[in-house]
Design a protein around this motif. Structure first.
Motif, PDB file in Angstrom:
ATOM      1  N   GLN A 169     -49.357  30.941   2.386  1.00 36.88           N
ATOM      2  CA  GLN A 169     -49.681  29.612   1.883  1.00 36.88           C
ATOM      3  C   GLN A 169     -49.862  29.621   0.374  1.00 36.88           C
ATOM      4  OE1 GLN A 169     -49.668  26.854   3.917  1.00 36.88           O
ATOM      5  NE2 GLN A 169     -49.671  25.786   1.941  1.00 36.88           N
ATOM      6  N   SER A 170     -50.541  30.631  -0.136  1.00 36.83           N
ATOM      7  CA  SER A 170     -50.760  30.728  -1.583  1.00 36.83           C
ATOM      8  C   SER A 170     -49.433  30.856  -2.326  1.00 36.83           C
ATOM      9  CB  SER A 170     -51.660  31.929  -1.894  1.00 36.83           C
ATOM     10  OG  SER A 170     -51.815  32.070  -3.291  1.00 36.83           O
ATOM     11  N   ALA A 171     -48.538  31.683  -1.794  1.00 33.05           N
ATOM     12  CA  ALA A 171     -47.240  31.874  -2.440  1.00 33.05           C
ATOM     13  C   ALA A 171     -46.398  30.603  -2.385  1.00 33.05           C
ATOM     14  CB  ALA A 171     -46.505  33.030  -1.765  1.00 33.05           C
ATOM     15  N   THR A 172     -46.411  29.919  -1.238  1.00 31.30           N
ATOM     16  CA  THR A 172     -45.627  28.691  -1.085  1.00 31.30           C
ATOM     17  C   THR A 172     -46.118  27.588  -2.013  1.00 31.30           C
ATOM     18  OG1 THR A 172     -45.201  29.234   1.242  1.00 31.30           O
ATOM     19  CG2 THR A 172     -44.858  26.949   0.568  1.00 31.30           C
ATOM     20  N   ASP A 173     -47.435  27.416  -2.099  1.00 33.17           N
ATOM     21  CA  ASP A 173     -48.005  26.367  -2.966  1.00 33.17           C
ATOM     22  C   ASP A 173     -47.647  26.610  -4.429  1.00 33.17           C
ATOM     23  OD1 ASP A 173     -49.086  25.228  -0.740  1.00 33.17           O
ATOM     24  OD2 ASP A 173     -51.107  26.060  -1.029  1.00 33.17           O
ATOM     25  N   ALA A 174     -47.695  27.877  -4.856  1.00 33.50           N
ATOM     26  CA  ALA A 174     -47.411  28.188  -6.258  1.00 33.50           C
ATOM     27  C   ALA A 174     -45.936  28.000  -6.580  1.00 33.50           C
ATOM     28  CB  ALA A 174     -47.850  29.612  -6.569  1.00 33.50           C
ATOM     29  N   LEU A 175     -45.063  28.519  -5.714  1.00 32.48           N
ATOM     30  CA  LEU A 175     -43.629  28.443  -5.986  1.00 32.48           C
ATOM     31  C   LEU A 175     -43.134  26.998  -6.022  1.00 32.48           C
ATOM     32  CD1 LEU A 175     -40.970  29.929  -6.418  1.00 32.48           C
ATOM     33  CD2 LEU A 175     -40.707  30.064  -3.934  1.00 32.48           C
ATOM     34  N   SER A 176     -43.738  26.121  -5.259  1.00 35.70           N
ATOM     35  CA  SER A 176     -43.337  24.711  -5.238  1.00 35.70           C
ATOM     36  C   SER A 176     -43.538  24.041  -6.596  1.00 35.70           C
ATOM     37  CB  SER A 176     -44.134  23.949  -4.172  1.00 35.70           C
ATOM     38  OG  SER A 176     -43.888  24.485  -2.880  1.00 35.70           O
ATOM     39  N   GLN A 177     -44.368  24.637  -7.450  1.00 36.73           N
ATOM     40  CA  GLN A 177     -44.664  24.062  -8.767  1.00 36.73           C
ATOM     41  C   GLN A 177     -43.861  24.714  -9.888  1.00 36.73           C
ATOM     42  OE1 GLN A 177     -49.060  23.332  -9.344  1.00 36.73           O
ATOM     43  NE2 GLN A 177     -49.218  24.557  -7.463  1.00 36.73           N
ATOM     44  N   TRP A 178     -43.060  25.712  -9.551  1.00 37.31           N
ATOM     45  CA  TRP A 178     -42.279  26.382 -10.591  1.00 37.31           C
ATOM     46  C   TRP A 178     -41.191  25.442 -11.122  1.00 37.31           C
ATOM     47  CZ3 TRP A 178     -41.049  32.263  -9.655  1.00 37.31           C
ATOM     48  CH2 TRP A 178     -42.240  32.957  -9.448  1.00 37.31           C
ATOM     49  N   VAL A 179     -40.794  25.693 -12.366  1.00 32.88           N
ATOM     50  CA  VAL A 179     -39.700  24.947 -12.996  1.00 32.88           C
ATOM     51  C   VAL A 179     -38.711  25.953 -13.569  1.00 32.88           C
ATOM     52  CG1 VAL A 179     -39.022  23.308 -14.787  1.00 32.88           C
ATOM     53  CG2 VAL A 179     -41.198  23.002 -13.566  1.00 32.88           C
ATOM     54  N   TYR A 180     -37.444  25.765 -13.244  1.00 31.32           N
ATOM     55  CA  TYR A 180     -36.388  26.656 -13.715  1.00 31.32           C
ATOM     56  C   TYR A 180     -35.550  25.971 -14.791  1.00 31.32           C
ATOM     57  CZ  TYR A 180     -37.096  30.234 -10.110  1.00 31.32           C
ATOM     58  OH  TYR A 180     -37.609  31.250  -9.340  1.00 31.32           O
ATOM     59  N   THR A 181     -34.709  26.747 -15.433  1.00 28.74           N
ATOM     60  CA  THR A 181     -33.807  26.192 -16.435  1.00 28.74           C
ATOM     61  C   THR A 181     -32.821  25.230 -15.771  1.00 28.74           C
ATOM     62  OG1 THR A 181     -32.414  28.147 -16.142  1.00 28.74           O
ATOM     63  CG2 THR A 181     -33.898  28.134 -18.031  1.00 28.74           C
ATOM     64  N   GLU A 182     -32.393  24.236 -16.514  1.00 31.36           N
ATOM     65  CA  GLU A 182     -31.433  23.275 -15.989  1.00 31.36           C
ATOM     66  C   GLU A 182     -30.075  23.948 -15.780  1.00 31.36           C
ATOM     67  OE1 GLU A 182     -31.276  20.018 -18.639  1.00 31.36           O
ATOM     68  OE2 GLU A 182     -33.322  19.350 -18.258  1.00 31.36           O
ATOM     69  N   SER A 183     -29.326  23.467 -14.823  1.00 29.76           N
ATOM     70  CA  SER A 183     -28.003  24.023 -14.543  1.00 29.76           C
ATOM     71  C   SER A 183     -27.078  22.900 -14.105  1.00 29.76           C
ATOM     72  CB  SER A 183     -28.092  25.099 -13.453  1.00 29.76           C
ATOM     73  OG  SER A 183     -28.658  24.566 -12.261  1.00 29.76           O
ATOM     74  N   ALA A 184     -25.788  23.179 -14.140  1.00 25.36           N
ATOM     75  CA  ALA A 184     -24.794  22.142 -13.853  1.00 25.36           C
ATOM     76  C   ALA A 184     -24.816  21.700 -12.393  1.00 25.36           C
ATOM     77  CB  ALA A 184     -23.398  22.652 -14.217  1.00 25.36           C
ATOM     78  N   SER A 185     -25.051  22.631 -11.474  1.00 23.86           N
ATOM     79  CA  SER A 185     -24.992  22.279 -10.056  1.00 23.86           C
ATOM     80  C   SER A 185     -26.222  22.716  -9.266  1.00 23.86           C
ATOM     81  CB  SER A 185     -23.751  22.915  -9.423  1.00 23.86           C
ATOM     82  OG  SER A 185     -23.762  24.314  -9.593  1.00 23.86           O
ATOM     83  N   GLY A 186     -27.214  23.295  -9.935  1.00 25.55           N
ATOM     84  CA  GLY A 186     -28.384  23.768  -9.224  1.00 25.55           C
ATOM     85  C   GLY A 186     -28.093  25.041  -8.442  1.00 25.55           C
ATOM     86  N   VAL A 187     -29.059  25.498  -7.690  1.00 28.76           N
ATOM     87  CA  VAL A 187     -28.921  26.724  -6.908  1.00 28.76           C
ATOM     88  C   VAL A 187     -29.435  26.474  -5.499  1.00 28.76           C
ATOM     89  CG1 VAL A 187     -29.570  29.157  -6.691  1.00 28.76           C
ATOM     90  CG2 VAL A 187     -29.204  28.165  -8.959  1.00 28.76           C
ATOM     91  N   LYS A 188     -28.669  26.883  -4.505  1.00 33.98           N
ATOM     92  CA  LYS A 188     -29.079  26.766  -3.110  1.00 33.98           C
ATOM     93  C   LYS A 188     -29.506  28.135  -2.593  1.00 33.98           C
ATOM     94  CE  LYS A 188     -28.115  22.365  -2.417  1.00 33.98           C
ATOM     95  NZ  LYS A 188     -29.158  21.382  -2.054  1.00 33.98           N
ATOM     96  N   LYS A 189     -30.589  28.145  -1.832  1.00 32.36           N
ATOM     97  CA  LYS A 189     -31.078  29.341  -1.156  1.00 32.36           C
ATOM     98  C   LYS A 189     -31.330  30.489  -2.125  1.00 32.36           C
ATOM     99  CE  LYS A 189     -29.046  28.192   3.325  1.00 32.36           C
ATOM    100  NZ  LYS A 189     -28.221  28.645   4.465  1.00 32.36           N
ATOM    101  N   ALA A 190     -31.997  30.163  -3.230  1.00 29.19           N
ATOM    102  CA  ALA A 190     -32.461  31.226  -4.123  1.00 29.19           C
ATOM    103  C   ALA A 190     -33.591  31.993  -3.435  1.00 29.19           C
ATOM    104  CB  ALA A 190     -32.941  30.637  -5.443  1.00 29.19           C
ATOM    105  N   GLN A 191     -33.788  33.223  -3.837  1.00 34.86           N
ATOM    106  CA  GLN A 191     -34.802  34.052  -3.200  1.00 34.86           C
ATOM    107  C   GLN A 191     -35.701  34.707  -4.228  1.00 34.86           C
ATOM    108  OE1 GLN A 191     -32.881  36.843  -0.591  1.00 34.86           O
ATOM    109  NE2 GLN A 191     -32.094  35.266   0.796  1.00 34.86           N
ATOM    110  N   VAL A 192     -36.959  34.871  -3.859  1.00 35.70           N
ATOM    111  CA  VAL A 192     -37.917  35.518  -4.743  1.00 35.70           C
ATOM    112  C   VAL A 192     -38.930  36.261  -3.882  1.00 35.70           C
ATOM    113  CG1 VAL A 192     -39.518  33.569  -4.835  1.00 35.70           C
ATOM    114  CG2 VAL A 192     -39.434  35.179  -6.738  1.00 35.70           C
ATOM    115  N   GLN A 193     -39.405  37.367  -4.404  1.00 34.80           N
ATOM    116  CA  GLN A 193     -40.471  38.117  -3.724  1.00 34.80           C
ATOM    117  C   GLN A 193     -41.677  38.185  -4.640  1.00 34.80           C
ATOM    118  OE1 GLN A 193     -39.622  41.765  -1.539  1.00 34.80           O
ATOM    119  NE2 GLN A 193     -41.404  42.760  -2.460  1.00 34.80           N
ATOM    120  N   LEU A 194     -42.816  37.748  -4.132  1.00 32.24           N
ATOM    121  CA  LEU A 194     -44.075  37.813  -4.872  1.00 32.24           C
ATOM    122  C   LEU A 194     -44.897  38.963  -4.295  1.00 32.24           C
ATOM    123  CD1 LEU A 194     -44.978  34.003  -5.072  1.00 32.24           C
ATOM    124  CD2 LEU A 194     -43.697  35.401  -6.710  1.00 32.24           C
ATOM    125  N   ASP A 195     -45.176  39.951  -5.133  1.00 30.32           N
ATOM    126  CA  ASP A 195     -45.957  41.118  -4.732  1.00 30.32           C
ATOM    127  C   ASP A 195     -47.417  40.908  -5.123  1.00 30.32           C
ATOM    128  OD1 ASP A 195     -43.694  42.525  -3.775  1.00 30.32           O
ATOM    129  OD2 ASP A 195     -43.162  43.073  -5.840  1.00 30.32           O
TER     130      ASP A 195
END
Length: 408
Positions: free
Chosen positions: A366-392
């Motif tokens: 829950q902590s990881a999901t709540d935090a990642l939902s607030q992240w902001v990435y660089t703009e891109s032409a088409s966005g990214v689908k199914k990006a992955q990240v691991q929080l240790d």
């Protein structure tokens, strides 16, 4: 600011302008001043094609050329470490990005205001100038004491400004000068300068664009010289050269209005008058069409290159919200990780966050999901689908002298 788009366009314009500048003398000698000037239309054409691709990605501009299409980049798992002692903070990249945005807008605004101010300086001159004559194009010829060189000014109400001693020139010289400035008006060069200035304001941070704009303006004058002197006899060309010498003033290149006398290219203009090349409207149209097709292909190539780069690095976060380390896990001394999958929109916002795997199960999810939902990435032409990240999630940062090996 659409950083990715600006960087892509900087690459595209550099790929055109740099060879154009380096081989300019050869190009000028081979195809002449008229066609060399037409080649500069590639710059707005390239930008127009790119804007169409940006605004209408589903339209015909976005059709991928089959030999340039790349496979979809494989998902790459990014790793970030979360310490129990960390607090919620903004990434320093966000602050830097904001400063860059403000700097870009500030400099562009300053240049725009300078350009407008420069144009308004001619309003009192035009208002107090004395009318000398009128061309067959309906443009007034005005004389004023503060004018050192003939020039065409005024976007909405154009007129030709000349020095007070203009009448002392030979009649052939007068007619040649007026024909030169009248051709600027007929060809709508002032509006071409507006387009050139607009591109320069957008890409002011690229030094090459300043040199390219200056070369564009010089080619503009060479083209007019070629037009006026194309049917002149040798004696008239000599008289025309004398007029250039008489009004050659080393004045700063204005943003918009034309300058008949420019000392920096005086020698080049006189030499070029000896090398006349023909001008054909169909050839000019063909060059423009070829530039459009080449621009589309070049945009596709750069887009394909950006896809290849994205396959290696993907978009990067400009704002990271660190998850809150669960109090119970910290008290129990638990370490762990959460692997998440999510989508990134074109504007860089995160959505559809889902947990792929976690250990211990359910402790940090829950902590990881709540935090990642607030992240902001660089703009891109088409966005990214199914990006992955691991929080240790780690209680303590390992000592600096301890060798760390990442095991997948």
């Amino acid at each position: 600011m659409m950083l990715n788009w600006f960087m892509e366009q900087t690459v595209i314009l550099t790929l055109f302008c740099l060879p154009m500048m380096v081989s300019h003398r050869i190009i000028l000698a081979k195809i002449g001043a008229h066609y060399t000037y037409v080649l500069w239309s590639a710059v707005p054409i390239l930008l127009l094609i790119s804007v169409c691709q940006l605004w209408f990605p589903e339209g015909f501009m976005s059709l991928k050329l089959s030999w340039l299409s790349l496979p979809e980049p494989a998902a790459v798992m990014q790793h970030y470490q979360v310490l129990a002692t960390d607090t919620i903070k903004l990434s320093s990249m966000l602050i830097s990005s904001l400063y860059l945005d403000y700097l870009y807008i500030a400099v562009m605004s300053f240049l725009f205001v300078s350009m407008v101010y420069q144009q308004t300086q001619f309003n009192p001159i035009v208002a107090s100038a004395v009318k000398v004559a009128e061309t067959n194009k309906g443009v007034d010829i005005l004389a004023h004491a503060s004018v050192q060189s003939p020039m065409l000014v005024g976007l909405l109400s154009p007129c030709i400004l000349v020095p007070l001693n203009f009448k002392s020139l030979d009649i052939n010289q007068q007619q040649a000068i007026i024909a030169h400035e009248a051709f600027h008006h007929e060809r709508k060069d002032l509006w071409c300068n507006v387009i050139g200035c607009s591109v320069l304001l957008m890409f002011w941070f690229n030094p090459l664009m300043w040199f390219a704009y200056r070369r564009f303006r010089h080619d503009q004058e060479l083209s007019c010289d070629a037009q006026v002197t194309s049917e002149m006899e040798k004696d008239n060309k000599i008289a025309y050269s004398h007029a250039l010498l008489a009004y050659s003033q080393h004045v700063p290149l204005s943003m918009l209005h034309t300058h008949y006398g420019d000392k920096t290219i005086l020698k080049e203009r006189i030499i070029q008058m000896k090398k006349q090349h023909g001008k054909n409207t169909l050839v000019i149209m063909g060059i423009t069409l070829a530039l459009g097709v080449s621009g589309l292909m070049l945009n596709q190539q750069v887009h394909a290159g950006s896809q290849a780069k994205q396959a290696e690095t993907h978009v990067v976060p400009t704002m990271r919200i660190d998850p809150i380390y669960p109090a119970k896990a910290a008290t129990a001394g638990l370490n762990g990780y959460v692997q998440l999958e999510f989508d990134i929109s074109q504007s860089g916002k995160v959505s559809n966050v889902a947990v792929i795997k976690s250990s211990p199960t359910g402790v940090f999810d829950q902590s990881a999901t709540d935090a990642l939902s607030q992240w902001v990435y660089t703009e891109s032409a088409s966005g990214v689908k199914k990006a992955q990240v691991q929080l240790d999630f780690v209680i303590h940062e390992p000592a600096a002298d301890v060798e760390r090996i990442k095991v997948n």
